[in-house]
Write a protein that holds these residues in place. Structure first.
Motif, PDB file in Angstrom:
ATOM      1  N   SER A 183       0.833  -1.202   0.000  1.00  0.00           N
ATOM      2  CA  SER A 183       0.000   0.000   0.000  1.00  0.00           C
ATOM      3  C   SER A 183       0.868   1.253   0.000  1.00  0.00           C
ATOM      4  O   SER A 183       1.795   1.371   0.795  1.00  0.00           O
ATOM      5  CB  SER A 183      -0.909  -0.006   1.234  1.00  0.00           C
ATOM      6  N   VAL A 184       0.567   2.148  -0.927  1.00  0.00           N
ATOM      7  CA  VAL A 184       1.280   3.423  -1.001  1.00  0.00           C
ATOM      8  C   VAL A 184       0.267   4.541  -0.799  1.00  0.00           C
ATOM      9  O   VAL A 184      -0.712   4.636  -1.535  1.00  0.00           O
ATOM     10  CB  VAL A 184       1.984   3.601  -2.364  1.00  0.00           C
ATOM     11  N   THR A 185       0.494   5.369   0.210  1.00  0.00           N
ATOM     12  CA  THR A 185      -0.420   6.475   0.498  1.00  0.00           C
ATOM     13  C   THR A 185       0.274   7.795   0.200  1.00  0.00           C
ATOM     14  O   THR A 185       1.345   8.073   0.745  1.00  0.00           O
ATOM     15  CB  THR A 185      -0.863   6.450   1.974  1.00  0.00           C
ATOM     16  N   LEU A 186      -0.317   8.573  -0.673  1.00  0.00           N
ATOM     17  CA  LEU A 186       0.240   9.885  -1.001  1.00  0.00           C
ATOM     18  C   LEU A 186      -0.378  10.936  -0.093  1.00  0.00           C
ATOM     19  O   LEU A 186      -1.575  10.903   0.191  1.00  0.00           O
ATOM     20  CB  LEU A 186      -0.046  10.227  -2.466  1.00  0.00           C
ATOM     21  N   GLU A 187       0.432  11.872   0.338  1.00  0.00           N
ATOM     22  CA  GLU A 187      -0.035  12.908   1.249  1.00  0.00           C
ATOM     23  C   GLU A 187      -0.418  14.177   0.486  1.00  0.00           C
ATOM     24  O   GLU A 187      -0.051  14.365  -0.673  1.00  0.00           O
ATOM     25  CB  GLU A 187       1.068  13.241   2.272  1.00  0.00           C
ATOM     26  N   VAL A 194      -5.062  12.018  -6.724  1.00  0.00           N
ATOM     27  CA  VAL A 194      -4.964  10.617  -7.142  1.00  0.00           C
ATOM     28  C   VAL A 194      -6.191   9.836  -6.679  1.00  0.00           C
ATOM     29  O   VAL A 194      -6.760   9.036  -7.433  1.00  0.00           O
ATOM     30  CB  VAL A 194      -3.673   9.967  -6.600  1.00  0.00           C
ATOM     31  N   SER A 195      -6.611  10.069  -5.442  1.00  0.00           N
ATOM     32  CA  SER A 195      -7.804   9.386  -4.919  1.00  0.00           C
ATOM     33  C   SER A 195      -9.040   9.748  -5.736  1.00  0.00           C
ATOM     34  O   SER A 195      -9.883   8.889  -6.029  1.00  0.00           O
ATOM     35  CB  SER A 195      -8.028   9.758  -3.452  1.00  0.00           C
ATOM     36  N   ALA A 196      -9.134  11.022  -6.107  1.00  0.00           N
ATOM     37  CA  ALA A 196     -10.278  11.470  -6.909  1.00  0.00           C
ATOM     38  C   ALA A 196     -10.277  10.790  -8.275  1.00  0.00           C
ATOM     39  O   ALA A 196     -11.326  10.343  -8.768  1.00  0.00           O
ATOM     40  CB  ALA A 196     -10.236  12.986  -7.071  1.00  0.00           C
ATOM     41  N   MET A 197      -9.099  10.692  -8.895  1.00  0.00           N
ATOM     42  CA  MET A 197      -8.994  10.026 -10.198  1.00  0.00           C
ATOM     43  C   MET A 197      -9.397   8.556 -10.091  1.00  0.00           C
ATOM     44  O   MET A 197     -10.086   8.014 -10.965  1.00  0.00           O
ATOM     45  CB  MET A 197      -7.556  10.140 -10.723  1.00  0.00           C
ATOM     46  N   GLU A 198      -8.977   7.921  -9.006  1.00  0.00           N
ATOM     47  CA  GLU A 198      -9.296   6.507  -8.795  1.00  0.00           C
ATOM     48  C   GLU A 198     -10.801   6.314  -8.619  1.00  0.00           C
ATOM     49  O   GLU A 198     -11.396   5.396  -9.201  1.00  0.00           O
ATOM     50  CB  GLU A 198      -8.546   5.996  -7.568  1.00  0.00           C
ATOM     51  N   ASP A 199     -11.416   7.190  -7.826  1.00  0.00           N
ATOM     52  CA  ASP A 199     -12.866   7.108  -7.607  1.00  0.00           C
ATOM     53  C   ASP A 199     -13.629   7.305  -8.920  1.00  0.00           C
ATOM     54  O   ASP A 199     -14.605   6.595  -9.204  1.00  0.00           O
ATOM     55  CB  ASP A 199     -13.311   8.163  -6.588  1.00  0.00           C
ATOM     56  N   ALA A 246     -11.240   2.354 -18.738  1.00  0.00           N
ATOM     57  CA  ALA A 246     -11.301   2.717 -17.314  1.00  0.00           C
ATOM     58  C   ALA A 246     -10.434   1.779 -16.481  1.00  0.00           C
ATOM     59  O   ALA A 246      -9.754   2.210 -15.541  1.00  0.00           O
ATOM     60  CB  ALA A 246     -12.748   2.682 -16.825  1.00  0.00           C
ATOM     61  N   GLU A 247     -10.448   0.497 -16.830  1.00  0.00           N
ATOM     62  CA  GLU A 247      -9.590  -0.470 -16.133  1.00  0.00           C
ATOM     63  C   GLU A 247      -8.118  -0.127 -16.363  1.00  0.00           C
ATOM     64  O   GLU A 247      -7.283  -0.256 -15.455  1.00  0.00           O
ATOM     65  CB  GLU A 247      -9.875  -1.892 -16.631  1.00  0.00           C
ATOM     66  N   ALA A 248      -7.804   0.320 -17.581  1.00  0.00           N
ATOM     67  CA  ALA A 248      -6.422   0.718 -17.893  1.00  0.00           C
ATOM     68  C   ALA A 248      -6.016   1.932 -17.062  1.00  0.00           C
ATOM     69  O   ALA A 248      -4.869   2.036 -16.608  1.00  0.00           O
ATOM     70  CB  ALA A 248      -6.292   1.026 -19.382  1.00  0.00           C
ATOM     71  N   ILE A 249      -6.955   2.856 -16.861  1.00  0.00           N
ATOM     72  CA  ILE A 249      -6.680   4.030 -16.020  1.00  0.00           C
ATOM     73  C   ILE A 249      -6.379   3.594 -14.587  1.00  0.00           C
ATOM     74  O   ILE A 249      -5.430   4.084 -13.958  1.00  0.00           O
ATOM     75  CB  ILE A 249      -7.870   5.009 -16.050  1.00  0.00           C
ATOM     76  N   LEU A 250      -7.170   2.672 -14.069  1.00  0.00           N
ATOM     77  CA  LEU A 250      -6.944   2.182 -12.703  1.00  0.00           C
ATOM     78  C   LEU A 250      -5.583   1.498 -12.583  1.00  0.00           C
ATOM     79  O   LEU A 250      -4.884   1.651 -11.573  1.00  0.00           O
ATOM     80  CB  LEU A 250      -8.060   1.210 -12.310  1.00  0.00           C
ATOM     81  N   GLU A 251      -5.208   0.769 -13.621  1.00  0.00           N
ATOM     82  CA  GLU A 251      -3.903   0.114 -13.618  1.00  0.00           C
ATOM     83  C   GLU A 251      -2.783   1.160 -13.628  1.00  0.00           C
ATOM     84  O   GLU A 251      -1.782   1.026 -12.911  1.00  0.00           O
ATOM     85  CB  GLU A 251      -3.785  -0.799 -14.840  1.00  0.00           C
ATOM     86  N   ILE A 326     -11.168  13.431 -14.886  1.00  0.00           N
ATOM     87  CA  ILE A 326      -9.912  12.691 -14.693  1.00  0.00           C
ATOM     88  C   ILE A 326      -8.761  13.448 -15.341  1.00  0.00           C
ATOM     89  O   ILE A 326      -7.668  13.570 -14.768  1.00  0.00           O
ATOM     90  CB  ILE A 326     -10.027  11.266 -15.277  1.00  0.00           C
ATOM     91  N   GLN A 327      -9.000  13.983 -16.540  1.00  0.00           N
ATOM     92  CA  GLN A 327      -7.962  14.760 -17.222  1.00  0.00           C
ATOM     93  C   GLN A 327      -7.583  15.996 -16.409  1.00  0.00           C
ATOM     94  O   GLN A 327      -6.400  16.327 -16.263  1.00  0.00           O
ATOM     95  CB  GLN A 327      -8.448  15.168 -18.611  1.00  0.00           C
ATOM     96  N   LYS A 328      -8.585  16.669 -15.865  1.00  0.00           N
ATOM     97  CA  LYS A 328      -8.319  17.874 -15.072  1.00  0.00           C
ATOM     98  C   LYS A 328      -7.579  17.538 -13.778  1.00  0.00           C
ATOM     99  O   LYS A 328      -6.682  18.278 -13.353  1.00  0.00           O
ATOM    100  CB  LYS A 328      -9.636  18.592 -14.760  1.00  0.00           C
ATOM    101  N   LYS A 329      -7.956  16.423 -13.158  1.00  0.00           N
ATOM    102  CA  LYS A 329      -7.269  16.001 -11.933  1.00  0.00           C
ATOM    103  C   LYS A 329      -5.811  15.655 -12.234  1.00  0.00           C
ATOM    104  O   LYS A 329      -4.921  15.885 -11.411  1.00  0.00           O
ATOM    105  CB  LYS A 329      -7.970  14.787 -11.315  1.00  0.00           C
ATOM    106  N   GLY A 330      -5.563  15.101 -13.419  1.00  0.00           N
ATOM    107  CA  GLY A 330      -4.192  14.794 -13.817  1.00  0.00           C
ATOM    108  C   GLY A 330      -3.349  16.055 -13.923  1.00  0.00           C
ATOM    109  O   GLY A 330      -2.184  16.086 -13.495  1.00  0.00           O
ATOM    110  N   GLU A 331      -3.940  17.114 -14.483  1.00  0.00           N
ATOM    111  CA  GLU A 331      -3.232  18.398 -14.584  1.00  0.00           C
ATOM    112  C   GLU A 331      -2.944  18.959 -13.192  1.00  0.00           C
ATOM    113  O   GLU A 331      -1.843  19.468 -12.921  1.00  0.00           O
ATOM    114  CB  GLU A 331      -4.081  19.389 -15.384  1.00  0.00           C
ATOM    115  N   LYS A 332      -3.930  18.865 -12.304  1.00  0.00           N
ATOM    116  CA  LYS A 332      -3.745  19.369 -10.940  1.00  0.00           C
ATOM    117  C   LYS A 332      -2.708  18.550 -10.178  1.00  0.00           C
ATOM    118  O   LYS A 332      -1.964  19.090  -9.351  1.00  0.00           O
ATOM    119  CB  LYS A 332      -5.082  19.354 -10.195  1.00  0.00           C
TER     120      LYS A 332
END
Length: 386
Positions: A183-187, A194-199, A246-251, A326-332
């Motif tokens: 498990s890797v937790t980002l602060e 990252v959590s938002a993108m995963e959700d 979507a599965e590829a994004i999760l991976e 997801i794209q916007k969260k990636g930029e952020k």
């Protein structure tokens, strides 16, 4: 004194019950996930049979073009590999089921079995990807008399990819349930993004299943005209593509987490992974946009089909919105991991804007003309004075 002893005994019993509940629950979750892997492995074998039989109708038909038959034969041969992969996964999963009964003693063997299962599933996905050209040939060049076979082959390959992805997901669930997953937790902001993108990606998977199920009511109902069913089938097939993306994004997110934990050391890899996520999200948007006509045409159906059409329509547009998010969260995320670059980008943009403004002012034609007129007027005045 007796009351005190009774209280202590009751307290200890409660603690033991609570403590024992956790491993039992974890073991139960692992067992259920393994059962899912076994079930999906059997589905792979079934899909291989479908691919095998349907491709024979093209590969063995001497009236067809040789190149078309060759493409059918290539896919036909892959069915044997898919069957072997399914059987290998089932064998590993059956072994895993026994090993998981004593996870502490069998931890090393469990890890090996899980790795084997995931490698086999990845092998299936790579095999399907390698058949893109042959499948396109079959879909484009098959005559009307063979289109039914071509569509069946396409559906089976798409479903095979979806099954392989599900196997990987359930194998990861086993890892988590048995406490084997790293498990890797980002602060901070990076962790939030990252959590938002995963959700969002997980929700897209669920919504793709909604599209899949709702469109079946339209595509498979023989009481409807074929035109309506074709529209339903078109959107139905897109659900598989969306789910896989979507599965590829999760991976990608799983691979991104450990990299983003040390962003400076892994800058290039982090940015590449964010770029991959962005491309998959754009692929989802493009896929759904390309079927926009079908999505909106089925809204003209009457009940009971209209309810399914509306559910499909709503799911499609929600997925499009979430892919964009997801794209916007990636930029952020990139901005959070590399704030210096973001600041430099803003400063550069501001500097360019100011330079452009100054250049515009100094080169204004009206200003130069006014100066020229003033010079001439001054010269005339001086001449008259003399």
């Amino acid at each position: 004194m007796n009351i005190k002893k009774v209280f202590i005994v009751a307290l200890l019993a409660t603690v033991l019950m609570v403590a024992s509940a956790f491993p039992a629950s974890a073991s139960e979750d692992a067992s259920e996930a393994i059962d899912e892997v076994i079930e999906h492995a059997e589905e792979l074998v079934e899909m291989s049979t479908t691919i095998h039989d349907e491709t024979m109708n093209i590969a063995d038909d001497e009236s067809l073009d040789d190149d078309l038959r060759a493409a059918g034969e290539a896919i036909h041969q892959s069915s044997h590999e898919i069957e072997q992969i399914g059987e290998a996964i089932k064998e590993d999963a059956d072994e895993l089921k026994v090993l998981a009964e004593d996870p502490e003693t069998n931890e090393d063997d469990i890890i090996i079995a899980l790795d084997e299962i995931m490698e086999h599933a990845e092998e299936a996905l790579e095999l399907i990807d390698s058949l893109d050209g042959d499948l396109q040939k079959v879909m484009d060049d098959s005559p009307e008399s063979h289109q039914e076979y071509a569509e069946s082959i396409s559906d089976a390959l798409t479903e095979t990819g979806s099954i392989a992805n599900h196997i990987i997901d359930h194998a990861e669930e086993v890892e988590e349930a048995l406490g084997l997953a790293e498990s890797v937790t980002l602060e901070g902001d990076a962790g939030t993004h990252v959590s938002a993108m995963e959700d969002l990606a997980n929700e897209i998977v669920e919504l793709s299943e909604t599209i899949h199920d709702e469109t079946e009511y339209i595509a498979d109902d023989e009481a409807l005209d074929q035109e309506w069913r074709d529209y339903g089938e078109e959107v139905h097939l897109s659900s598989h593509t969306v789910e896989q993306a979507a599965e590829a994004i999760l991976e990608c997110i799983d691979e991104l987490k450990p990299l983003a934990a040390d962003p400076d050391a892994n800058e290039a890899a982090v940015k590449n992974k964010v770029s991959e996520i962005d491309e998959h999200a754009q692929g989802i948007i493009d896929e759904l946009t390309s079927h926009d006509e079908a999505v909106h045409t089925i809204l003209e159906l009457e009940e009971p089909y209209l309810a399914h059409a509306e559910a499909t329509h709503d799911a499609v547009h929600k997925i499009e919105y979430e892919a964009l998010q997801i794209q916007k969260k990636g930029e952020k995320l990139e901005a959070a991991l590399y704030p210096e670059e973001e600041a430099e980008s803003v400063e550069t943009a501001t500097g360019d804007s100011e330079a452009s403004s100054t250049s515009t002012e100094s080169s204004t034609p009206g200003f130069e003309i006014a100066m020229a007129v003033a010079g001439i007027f001054g010269a005339v005045c001086l001449f008259r004075r003399e």
